[in-house]
Scaffold this motif. Structure first.
Motif, short mmCIF file in Angstrom:
data_model
loop_
_atom_site.label_atom_id
_atom_site.label_comp_id
_atom_site.label_asym_id
_atom_site.label_seq_id
_atom_site.Cartn_x
_atom_site.Cartn_y
_atom_site.Cartn_z
N TRP A 312 45.45 -19.08 -12.75
CA TRP A 312 45.32 -18.02 -13.76
C TRP A 312 43.98 -17.31 -13.62
O TRP A 312 43.90 -16.08 -13.66
N PHE A 313 42.92 -18.09 -13.46
CA PHE A 313 41.57 -17.55 -13.36
C PHE A 313 41.47 -16.61 -12.17
O PHE A 313 40.91 -15.50 -12.27
N LEU A 314 42.02 -17.02 -11.03
CA LEU A 314 41.91 -16.23 -9.81
C LEU A 314 42.78 -14.99 -9.82
O LEU A 314 42.54 -14.05 -9.06
N GLU A 315 43.79 -14.99 -10.67
CA GLU A 315 44.65 -13.81 -10.76
C GLU A 315 44.06 -12.71 -11.63
O GLU A 315 44.64 -11.64 -11.78
N THR A 316 42.89 -12.97 -12.21
CA THR A 316 42.20 -11.98 -13.03
C THR A 316 40.81 -11.71 -12.44
O THR A 316 40.39 -12.36 -11.49
N ASN A 317 40.11 -10.78 -13.06
CA ASN A 317 38.72 -10.51 -12.66
C ASN A 317 37.77 -10.93 -13.77
O ASN A 317 36.85 -10.20 -14.14
N LEU A 318 38.00 -12.12 -14.32
CA LEU A 318 37.27 -12.56 -15.51
C LEU A 318 35.77 -12.61 -15.28
O LEU A 318 34.99 -12.22 -16.16
N ILE A 319 35.34 -13.11 -14.13
CA ILE A 319 33.90 -13.21 -13.88
C ILE A 319 33.26 -11.82 -13.89
O ILE A 319 32.18 -11.61 -14.48
N GLU A 320 33.91 -10.83 -13.30
CA GLU A 320 33.41 -9.46 -13.33
C GLU A 320 33.39 -8.93 -14.76
O GLU A 320 32.45 -8.19 -15.14
N GLU A 321 34.39 -9.28 -15.55
CA GLU A 321 34.43 -8.83 -16.94
C GLU A 321 33.27 -9.41 -17.74
O GLU A 321 32.68 -8.73 -18.59
N ILE A 322 32.94 -10.68 -17.49
CA ILE A 322 31.79 -11.30 -18.16
C ILE A 322 30.50 -10.59 -17.74
O ILE A 322 29.64 -10.30 -18.58
N GLU A 323 30.36 -10.30 -16.46
CA GLU A 323 29.16 -9.60 -15.97
C GLU A 323 29.03 -8.23 -16.63
O GLU A 323 27.94 -7.82 -17.03
N LYS A 324 30.14 -7.49 -16.76
CA LYS A 324 30.10 -6.17 -17.39
C LYS A 324 29.73 -6.29 -18.87
O LYS A 324 28.98 -5.45 -19.39
N ALA A 325 30.27 -7.30 -19.53
CA ALA A 325 29.96 -7.49 -20.94
C ALA A 325 28.48 -7.80 -21.15
O ALA A 325 27.87 -7.32 -22.12
N LEU A 326 27.90 -8.56 -20.25
CA LEU A 326 26.47 -8.88 -20.34
C LEU A 326 25.62 -7.64 -20.19
O LEU A 326 24.61 -7.47 -20.87
N ILE A 327 26.03 -6.73 -19.29
CA ILE A 327 25.27 -5.51 -19.06
C ILE A 327 25.37 -4.60 -20.27
O ILE A 327 24.35 -4.09 -20.78
N SER A 328 26.57 -4.40 -20.79
CA SER A 328 26.75 -3.50 -21.92
C SER A 328 26.13 -4.05 -23.20
O SER A 328 25.65 -3.30 -24.06
N ASP A 329 26.12 -5.38 -23.33
CA ASP A 329 25.58 -6.03 -24.53
C ASP A 329 24.07 -6.23 -24.44
O ASP A 329 23.41 -6.48 -25.43
N ASN A 330 23.58 -6.20 -23.18
CA ASN A 330 22.16 -6.43 -22.92
C ASN A 330 21.68 -7.76 -23.50
O ASN A 330 20.63 -7.85 -24.11
#
Length: 331
Positions: A312-330
């Motif tokens: 399931w994890f590999l079928e998504t881009n969850l790690i990239e989504e977490i990275e984007k959330a960190l950037i937008s949330d600062n």
């Protein structure tokens, strides 16, 4: 996709680990890389008539037991199946790592060998659990016994993204485990976390008491690792006691046994709904590659379902989504 498997980790290794891995190969169409004593793996497979399909074996000479110090994954046992598994993951020899071994060692290995996503203060063990309505996510379940408020805030963010992208929940509800629903309840850390989370970009719905959790009043339950682990183990124990008592009630006499036939399908559905084996294990969220902690007592079906979480994890881009959330949330 290729999943790296710690063939020596867990109470039932290597037999149940090998069986579960081969079930996953058949069901999910994956490749596996079994890490462990090659002679033992081949002997175990032969003695139990298991055909090793789509499988590569990497030989190791050491095993990290449940009693070993968590840091043994780093220096004390460098040729253990777990240590080598993490190194293979880092080297790109596989896409995810699954182990039923020592929880502390897995946390240390994931944090210090695989390493955290940049900006994540602490990884957390996230367990999918049943509720009266639909599956929920509890984190942290044991990686961090003590937490700062900003750790809990990030757990909420990662848990929300997991439920959104892995289980496809729309706007997951995130709640903070507490001894009351009032904003003023809880320890200083929990109160501080509440203040951070109520201004979060994710859907924070406030505090949640333990008795509300099984009813599915929130989709993500955030707690420190000490509290989360207690909730998880109590949850599993109560579910097991209740199912055993239901079974005993229907086995009392001939009349109750006959009555059981009329409700058997419903009870079977209930048993499946609250069976921890359906979920297999937990994801370590916050590290740079997928790491799954299977139950230490995992049988073949449980371990297969832990591998399912890696798929399931590999079928998504969850790690990239977490990275984007960190950037937008600062954060």
């Amino acid at each position: 996709m290729k999943i790296i498997i710690d063939a020596q980790g867990g109470d039932n290794a290597p037999l149940e680990i090998i069986k579960g891995s081969m079930l996953a190969v058949d069901e999910y169409g994956i490749e596996t890389l079994l890490v462990g004593n090659e002679e033992q793996i081949h002997t175990c497979a032969k003695d139990n008539n298991i055909v090793l399909k789509n499988t590569e074996i990497v030989n190791t000479t050491e095993v990290i037991t449940m009693h070993d110090d968590a840091k043994s994954v780093l220096k004390a046992k460098p040729d253990s199946s777990m240590s080598v598994g993490f190194k293979l993951l880092n080297d790109g020899k596989g896409d995810a790592f699954v182990s039923a071994g020592n929880t502390g060692a897995i946390t240390v290995g994931a944090t210090l060998i695989t390493k955290r996503i940049k900006g994540i203060k602490r990884p957390a063990i996230a367990s999918v659990m049943p509720s009266a309505k639909k599956p929920i996510l509890l984190m942290d379940c044991g990686a961090n016994a003590e937490c700062r408020a900003d750790f809990l805030y990030q757990f909420g963010m990662m848990g929300s993204l997991y439920m959104k992208h892995i289980l496809k929940y729309d706007n997951p509800r995130v709640a903070l485990a507490n001894n009351g629903t009032e904003e003023t309840k809880g320890t200083p850390t929990v109160k501080e976390a509440y203040e951070l989370m109520k201004n979060a970009a994710y859907n924070f719905v406030g505090n949640i008491e333990g008795r509300q959790i099984p009813f599915g009043d929130a989709d993500v339950i955030v707690a420190d690792g000490f509290t989360g682990n207690l909730i998880l183990k109590t949850y599993e124990g109560v579910a097991k006691v209740l199912m055993n008592n239901v079974k005993d009630a229907f086995m009392k006499n001939i009349v109750s046994k006959i009555s059981y036939l009329g409700v058997k399908s419903g009870i079977d559905d209930l048993k499946k709904q609250f069976d921890y084996k359906e979920y297999g294990g937990a994801v370590l969220l916050g590290v740079r590659k997928p790491v799954i902690k299977a139950h230490g007592s995992a049988d073949a079906r449980t371990f297969k379902n832990a591998i399912k979480q890696a798929v399931w994890f590999l079928e998504t881009n969850l790690i990239e989504e977490i990275e984007k959330a960190l950037i937008s949330d600062n954060c």
